[in-house]
Design a protein around this motif. Structure first.
Motif, PDB file in Angstrom:
ATOM      1  N   MET A   1      -2.483  -1.802  -5.719  1.00  0.00           N
ATOM      2  CA  MET A   1      -3.632  -1.410  -4.947  1.00  0.00           C
ATOM      3  C   MET A   1      -4.187  -0.072  -5.408  1.00  0.00           C
ATOM      4  SD  MET A   1      -4.237  -2.835  -1.560  1.00  0.00           S
ATOM      5  CE  MET A   1      -3.796  -4.432  -1.020  1.00  0.00           C
ATOM      6  N   ASN A   2      -3.687   0.448  -6.476  1.00  0.00           N
ATOM      7  CA  ASN A   2      -4.175   1.754  -6.913  1.00  0.00           C
ATOM      8  C   ASN A   2      -5.669   1.751  -7.147  1.00  0.00           C
ATOM      9  OD1 ASN A   2      -1.669   2.884  -6.788  1.00  0.00           O
ATOM     10  ND2 ASN A   2      -1.223   2.657  -8.941  1.00  0.00           N
ATOM     11  N   GLY A   7     -11.073   3.331  -4.759  1.00  0.00           N
ATOM     12  CA  GLY A   7     -12.465   2.942  -4.581  1.00  0.00           C
ATOM     13  C   GLY A   7     -13.095   2.281  -5.791  1.00  0.00           C
ATOM     14  N   LYS A   8     -12.283   1.848  -6.742  1.00  0.00           N
ATOM     15  CA  LYS A   8     -12.814   1.194  -7.928  1.00  0.00           C
ATOM     16  C   LYS A   8     -13.337  -0.196  -7.576  1.00  0.00           C
ATOM     17  CE  LYS A   8     -10.160   3.430 -11.605  1.00  0.00           C
ATOM     18  NZ  LYS A   8      -9.617   4.561 -10.909  1.00  0.00           N
ATOM     19  N   LYS A  12     -14.512  -2.841 -12.461  1.00  0.00           N
ATOM     20  CA  LYS A  12     -13.794  -1.751 -13.129  1.00  0.00           C
ATOM     21  C   LYS A  12     -12.298  -2.052 -13.204  1.00  0.00           C
ATOM     22  CE  LYS A  12     -13.404   2.325 -14.970  1.00  0.00           C
ATOM     23  NZ  LYS A  12     -13.872   2.567 -16.333  1.00  0.00           N
ATOM     24  N   ILE A  13     -11.716  -2.560 -12.123  1.00  0.00           N
ATOM     25  CA  ILE A  13     -10.301  -2.924 -12.125  1.00  0.00           C
ATOM     26  C   ILE A  13     -10.047  -4.003 -13.173  1.00  0.00           C
ATOM     27  CG2 ILE A  13      -8.428  -3.940 -10.767  1.00  0.00           C
ATOM     28  CD1 ILE A  13      -9.815  -2.652  -8.277  1.00  0.00           C
ATOM     29  N   GLY A  14     -10.944  -4.980 -13.235  1.00  0.00           N
ATOM     30  CA  GLY A  14     -10.828  -6.042 -14.234  1.00  0.00           C
ATOM     31  C   GLY A  14     -10.871  -5.504 -15.652  1.00  0.00           C
ATOM     32  N   VAL A  44      -5.799  -1.353   2.139  1.00  0.00           N
ATOM     33  CA  VAL A  44      -5.294  -0.071   1.650  1.00  0.00           C
ATOM     34  C   VAL A  44      -4.613   0.689   2.788  1.00  0.00           C
ATOM     35  CG1 VAL A  44      -5.948   2.186   0.714  1.00  0.00           C
ATOM     36  CG2 VAL A  44      -6.957   0.098  -0.235  1.00  0.00           C
ATOM     37  N   ALA A  45      -5.245   0.689   3.953  1.00  0.00           N
ATOM     38  CA  ALA A  45      -4.674   1.401   5.109  1.00  0.00           C
ATOM     39  C   ALA A  45      -3.324   0.806   5.487  1.00  0.00           C
ATOM     40  CB  ALA A  45      -5.629   1.350   6.294  1.00  0.00           C
ATOM     41  N   ILE A  46      -3.221  -0.526   5.485  1.00  0.00           N
ATOM     42  CA  ILE A  46      -1.937  -1.187   5.793  1.00  0.00           C
ATOM     43  C   ILE A  46      -0.905  -0.807   4.747  1.00  0.00           C
ATOM     44  CG2 ILE A  46      -0.756  -3.405   5.912  1.00  0.00           C
ATOM     45  CD1 ILE A  46      -3.395  -4.514   7.147  1.00  0.00           C
ATOM     46  N   ARG A  47      -1.290  -0.862   3.492  1.00  0.00           N
ATOM     47  CA  ARG A  47      -0.378  -0.544   2.391  1.00  0.00           C
ATOM     48  C   ARG A  47       0.133   0.886   2.474  1.00  0.00           C
ATOM     49  NH1 ARG A  47       3.025   0.720  -0.480  1.00  0.00           N
ATOM     50  NH2 ARG A  47       3.240   0.329  -2.689  1.00  0.00           N
TER      51      ARG A  47
END
Length: 51
Positions: A1-2, A7-8, A12-14, A44-47
Motif C-alpha cells: 500500500m505504499n 497518494g500515487k 504511476k503505481i503501474g 490506507v487508514a485500516i492498514r
C-alpha cells in the motif's frame, strides 16, 4: 500500500511495478475487499490502524 498511501495514481503505481493500471486497480479492489474498505483512503487508514 505504499504507493496508495503516498497518494500515487494507479497509473504511476503501474509504471513503478511494470504492470497496467488495470492490474493495479484489480489488486487494489481485492485488497480493499479483504480489508472491508470502500475507498482507497479507508484502506490506507485500516492498514495504518487509524480506524
Amino acid at each position: 500500500m505504499n504507493g496508495v498511501g503516498e497518494g500515487k495514481s494507479s497509473w504511476k503505481i503501474g509504471m513503478i511495478l511494470g504492470i497496467s493500471d488495470n492490474a493495479v486497480n484489480f489488486h487494489l479492489e481485492n485488497t480493499m475487499g479483504k480489508l472491508g474498505a470502500t475507498s482507497r483512503i479507508q484502506a490506507v487508514a485500516i492498514r495504518l490502524d487509524v480506524l
